[in-house]
Design a protein around this motif. Structure first.
Motif, short mmCIF file in Angstrom:
data_model
loop_
_atom_site.label_atom_id
_atom_site.label_comp_id
_atom_site.label_asym_id
_atom_site.label_seq_id
_atom_site.Cartn_x
_atom_site.Cartn_y
_atom_site.Cartn_z
N PHE A 1 0.75 -1.26 0.06
CA PHE A 1 -0.01 -0.01 -0.01
C PHE A 1 0.97 1.24 0.22
CE2 PHE A 1 -2.18 -3.46 2.17
CZ PHE A 1 -3.46 -3.70 1.32
N CYS B 1 -0.31 4.92 -0.99
CA CYS B 1 -1.62 5.10 -0.84
C CYS B 1 -1.96 6.07 0.06
CB CYS B 1 -2.42 3.74 -0.38
SG CYS B 1 -2.01 2.45 -1.69
N LEU C 1 -5.39 6.02 2.17
CA LEU C 1 -5.89 4.80 2.69
C LEU C 1 -6.04 5.36 4.22
CD1 LEU C 1 -6.30 1.82 2.57
CD2 LEU C 1 -4.08 1.42 3.04
#
Length: 205
Positions: free
Chosen positions: A178, A181, A184
């Motif tokens: 991730f 990201c 997120l």
């Protein structure tokens, strides 16, 4: 005559062409190339992927200006091969139950992709490395039950990804999964998580 692809293309549009082949009992076992025009819709790929007898989507190339392109497949698609849909101007896609493998970089840089759906009983076991990296419009994702591995950099640089749900079948999360990201904020683990470790750089940036 299923061998005469050009006749089907001349007789009907993209969706009708796909339906004709399915109704006819499946695509040829040999490698087949389908070229579509700028006015036809690549969004019909999920129908195309259900071709009986096909074993893999091999490649997809398109013209950045017009959107016209070429799809090469072999032989129901069980695997999406390396970079098969990289950069395609997809907005949504449904992965059919026949697909067991999503290879490396399959949807990389599909910047307009907003949703990925899976058949009611998905059979995907592995998401390859960087398979969804750079999918800037993807805001939420639910990993289907049965997947055991999330590859290295799987969602790297997915700018809009805010929520992801990971089933208890997943035992391995790849490095950089991730990374970048930046939106997120929710990672849901369902059932009893089986993930043994948080990998290197998994949530970096």
């Amino acid at each position: 005559d299923l061998a005469n692809v050009e006749d089907y293309k001349a007789a009907a549009g993209w969706s009708d062409y796909a339906a004709l082949i399915v109704a006819g009992g499946g695509a040829p076992a040999t490698t087949t190339t389908f070229t579509y025009t700028a006015t036809e819709k690549i969004a019909a790929f999920d129908t195309y992927a259900n071709f009986t007898g096909a074993t893999a989507l091999k490649s997809h190339d398109w013209d950045e200006g017009t959107g016209a392109g070429t799809v090469v497949y072999e032989g129901t698609v069980t695997a999406l091969a390396l970079r098969a849909l990289k950069g395609a101007k997809l907005t949504t896609i449904t992965i059919p139950a026949s697909v067991t493998t999503i290879g490396n970089r399959v949807f990389e840089n599909c910047t307009t992709l907003t949703a990925v759906a899976f058949a009611e009983t998905p059979t995907v076991e592995t998401f390859g490395e960087y398979a969804f990296a750079g999918c800037d419009a993807l805001a939420a994702f639910t990993v289907p039950s049965g997947v055991t591995t999330l590859g290295v950099g799987l969602f790297q640089s997915c700018d809009e990804l805010a929520t992801i749900t990971i089933p208890e079948s997943v035992t391995s999360l790849g490095e950089n999964c991730f990374m970048y990201c930046k939106k997120l904020n929710t990672v849901n683990f369902t059932g009893t998580p089986k993930v043994g470790a948080i990998s290197k750089n998994m949530f970096q940036y």
